[in-house]
Design a protein around this motif. Structure first.
Motif, PDB file in Angstrom:
ATOM      1  N   ARG A  94      -8.396   1.696 -13.459  1.00 49.18           N
ATOM      2  CA  ARG A  94      -8.431   1.779 -11.928  1.00 49.18           C
ATOM      3  C   ARG A  94      -8.396   0.645 -11.041  1.00 49.18           C
ATOM      4  O   ARG A  94      -7.808   0.626 -10.020  1.00 49.18           O
ATOM      5  CB  ARG A  94      -9.785   2.544 -11.686  1.00 49.18           C
ATOM      6  CG  ARG A  94     -10.120   3.632 -12.504  1.00 49.18           C
ATOM      7  CD  ARG A  94      -9.685   4.745 -11.822  1.00 49.18           C
ATOM      8  NE  ARG A  94     -10.051   5.096 -10.605  1.00 49.18           N
ATOM      9  CZ  ARG A  94      -9.399   5.605  -9.492  1.00 49.18           C
ATOM     10  NH1 ARG A  94      -8.005   6.231  -9.679  1.00 49.18           N
ATOM     11  NH2 ARG A  94      -9.774   5.850  -8.317  1.00 49.18           N
ATOM     12  N   GLU A  95      -8.333  -0.440 -11.795  1.00 47.92           N
ATOM     13  CA  GLU A  95      -8.221  -1.742 -11.236  1.00 47.92           C
ATOM     14  C   GLU A  95      -8.045  -2.883 -12.160  1.00 47.92           C
ATOM     15  O   GLU A  95      -8.537  -2.934 -13.306  1.00 47.92           O
ATOM     16  CB  GLU A  95      -9.687  -2.278 -10.549  1.00 47.92           C
ATOM     17  CG  GLU A  95      -9.557  -3.208  -9.687  1.00 47.92           C
ATOM     18  CD  GLU A  95     -10.842  -3.737  -9.014  1.00 47.92           C
ATOM     19  OE1 GLU A  95     -10.990  -4.531  -8.321  1.00 47.92           O
ATOM     20  OE2 GLU A  95     -12.040  -3.067  -9.356  1.00 47.92           O
ATOM     21  N   GLN A 113       0.825  -1.274   0.013  1.00 47.83           N
ATOM     22  CA  GLN A 113      -0.085   0.149  -0.173  1.00 47.83           C
ATOM     23  C   GLN A 113       0.806   1.366  -0.280  1.00 47.83           C
ATOM     24  O   GLN A 113       1.738   1.240   1.016  1.00 47.83           O
ATOM     25  CB  GLN A 113      -0.736   0.056   1.276  1.00 47.83           C
ATOM     26  CG  GLN A 113      -1.827   1.296   1.572  1.00 47.83           C
ATOM     27  CD  GLN A 113      -2.940   1.188   0.457  1.00 47.83           C
ATOM     28  OE1 GLN A 113      -3.549   0.435   0.340  1.00 47.83           O
ATOM     29  NE2 GLN A 113      -2.934   2.617  -0.037  1.00 47.83           N
ATOM     30  N   ARG A 142      -5.289  -1.947  -7.475  1.00 49.68           N
ATOM     31  CA  ARG A 142      -6.715  -1.389  -7.456  1.00 49.68           C
ATOM     32  C   ARG A 142      -6.268   0.178  -6.740  1.00 49.68           C
ATOM     33  O   ARG A 142      -4.971   0.110  -6.143  1.00 49.68           O
ATOM     34  CB  ARG A 142      -7.683  -1.832  -6.733  1.00 49.68           C
ATOM     35  CG  ARG A 142      -7.479  -2.272  -5.261  1.00 49.68           C
ATOM     36  CD  ARG A 142      -8.328  -3.354  -4.767  1.00 49.68           C
ATOM     37  NE  ARG A 142      -8.011  -3.810  -3.503  1.00 49.68           N
ATOM     38  CZ  ARG A 142      -6.885  -4.520  -2.976  1.00 49.68           C
ATOM     39  NH1 ARG A 142      -6.241  -4.856  -4.269  1.00 49.68           N
ATOM     40  NH2 ARG A 142      -6.739  -4.810  -1.808  1.00 49.68           N
ATOM     41  N   ASP A 143      -7.174   0.984  -6.782  1.00 51.04           N
ATOM     42  CA  ASP A 143      -6.929   2.228  -6.283  1.00 51.04           C
ATOM     43  C   ASP A 143      -5.978   3.113  -6.914  1.00 51.04           C
ATOM     44  O   ASP A 143      -5.088   3.787  -6.396  1.00 51.04           O
ATOM     45  CB  ASP A 143      -6.902   2.466  -4.740  1.00 51.04           C
ATOM     46  CG  ASP A 143      -7.992   1.998  -4.180  1.00 51.04           C
ATOM     47  OD1 ASP A 143      -9.208   1.763  -4.500  1.00 51.04           O
ATOM     48  OD2 ASP A 143      -7.820   1.044  -2.960  1.00 51.04           O
ATOM     49  N   ARG A 181       1.083   4.769  -7.037  1.00 50.40           N
ATOM     50  CA  ARG A 181       0.082   4.968  -6.010  1.00 50.40           C
ATOM     51  C   ARG A 181      -0.873   3.584  -5.975  1.00 50.40           C
ATOM     52  O   ARG A 181      -0.936   3.045  -7.277  1.00 50.40           O
ATOM     53  CB  ARG A 181      -0.742   6.072  -6.192  1.00 50.40           C
ATOM     54  CG  ARG A 181       0.108   7.286  -5.815  1.00 50.40           C
ATOM     55  CD  ARG A 181      -0.736   8.504  -6.242  1.00 50.40           C
ATOM     56  NE  ARG A 181      -2.059   8.676  -4.879  1.00 50.40           N
ATOM     57  CZ  ARG A 181      -1.839   9.388  -3.779  1.00 50.40           C
ATOM     58  NH1 ARG A 181      -0.611   9.880  -3.253  1.00 50.40           N
ATOM     59  NH2 ARG A 181      -2.566   9.297  -2.845  1.00 50.40           N
ATOM     60  N   GLY A 182      -1.596   3.397  -5.109  1.00 54.01           N
ATOM     61  CA  GLY A 182      -2.792   2.282  -4.950  1.00 54.01           C
ATOM     62  C   GLY A 182      -2.201   1.259  -4.188  1.00 54.01           C
ATOM     63  O   GLY A 182      -1.375   1.257  -3.273  1.00 54.01           O
ATOM     64  N   THR A 183      -2.941   0.170  -4.296  1.00 56.31           N
ATOM     65  CA  THR A 183      -2.799  -1.155  -3.224  1.00 56.31           C
ATOM     66  C   THR A 183      -2.639  -2.275  -4.436  1.00 56.31           C
ATOM     67  O   THR A 183      -3.193  -2.385  -5.529  1.00 56.31           O
ATOM     68  CB  THR A 183      -4.314  -1.214  -2.593  1.00 56.31           C
ATOM     69  OG1 THR A 183      -4.354  -0.054  -1.823  1.00 56.31           O
ATOM     70  CG2 THR A 183      -3.971  -2.641  -1.651  1.00 56.31           C
TER      71      THR A 183
END
Length: 193
Positions: free
Chosen positions: A86-87, A37, A78-79, A48-50
């Motif tokens: 986006r995913e 994360q 995602r995110d 950025r993101g997970t």
């Protein structure tokens, strides 16, 4: 973990668990999970993101003349920052096989990556590498090794662009490459290289 990238410094929190099970001394199974994360990065930084990664592997060398190794992963991103996707879900496999018969080793390699946009269910990237080869190492002569290899590479990418009329167009590009390589490793006498 602190990373440096094009967008500057990024703070990333990473947690993972993994375990290797030894079924026999020459047969092993691996399972692992990792979560990553980004907790601090510039707004549009692509890191950025997970990300969640679930992986499994197998190593087999139960007989002297055969070795097999494989790693299988599923990655869920995602995110992601504002952008095209986006995913996404990515499946990865890496496989190797070695068969040794006296002075000759036959080897194979198969790697495959498939990336899918989960919103549209469209495959956005596909990579494949398949190789077979032969290595000759005479048992009575350490001064010579001959290696030959054939590889086929597939690189497929899909992208959405906007035409001059404002219509969304999907471009699907596929590249196919065949490679052949031959190498000889010879040790020269008197320490010459």
């Amino acid at each position: 973990r602190l990373d440096n990238g094009v967008g500057g410094r990024t703070n990333r929190a990473v947690m993972g668990l993994g375990r290797t099970f030894e079924l026999r001394p020459d047969v092993k199974v691996m399972l692992a999970y990792e979560r990553s994360q980004v907790v601090d990065a510039p707004e549009l930084d692509p890191s950025r993101g997970t990300r969640d990664v679930l992986s499994g592997g197998l190593y087999f060398a139960a007989v002297d003349w055969l070795r097999f190794g494989a790693i299988y992963e599923v990655r869920w991103d995602r995110d992601l920052p504002t952008g095209v996707y986006r995913e996404i879900l990515q499946a990865v496999t890496r496989n190797t096989l070695d068969i040794q018969i006296d002075s000759v080793t036959l080897f194979g390699l198969f790697n495959y990556v498939l990336t899918q946009d989960l919103e549209t269910r469209r495959v956005v990237r596909e990579d494949m590498e398949a190789s077979v080869g032969l290595a000759y190492r005479p048992l009575d002569n350490d001064d010579l090794i001959l290696i030959a290899r054939y590889s086929r590479l597939v690189d497929r990418r899909s992208d959405t662009v906007v035409s001059l009329l404002g219509e969304a167009l999907v471009l699907d590009e596929r590249r196919l490459s065949d490679l052949v390589s031959v190498a000889a490793i010879i040790e020269l006498p008197l320490g010459l290289t």
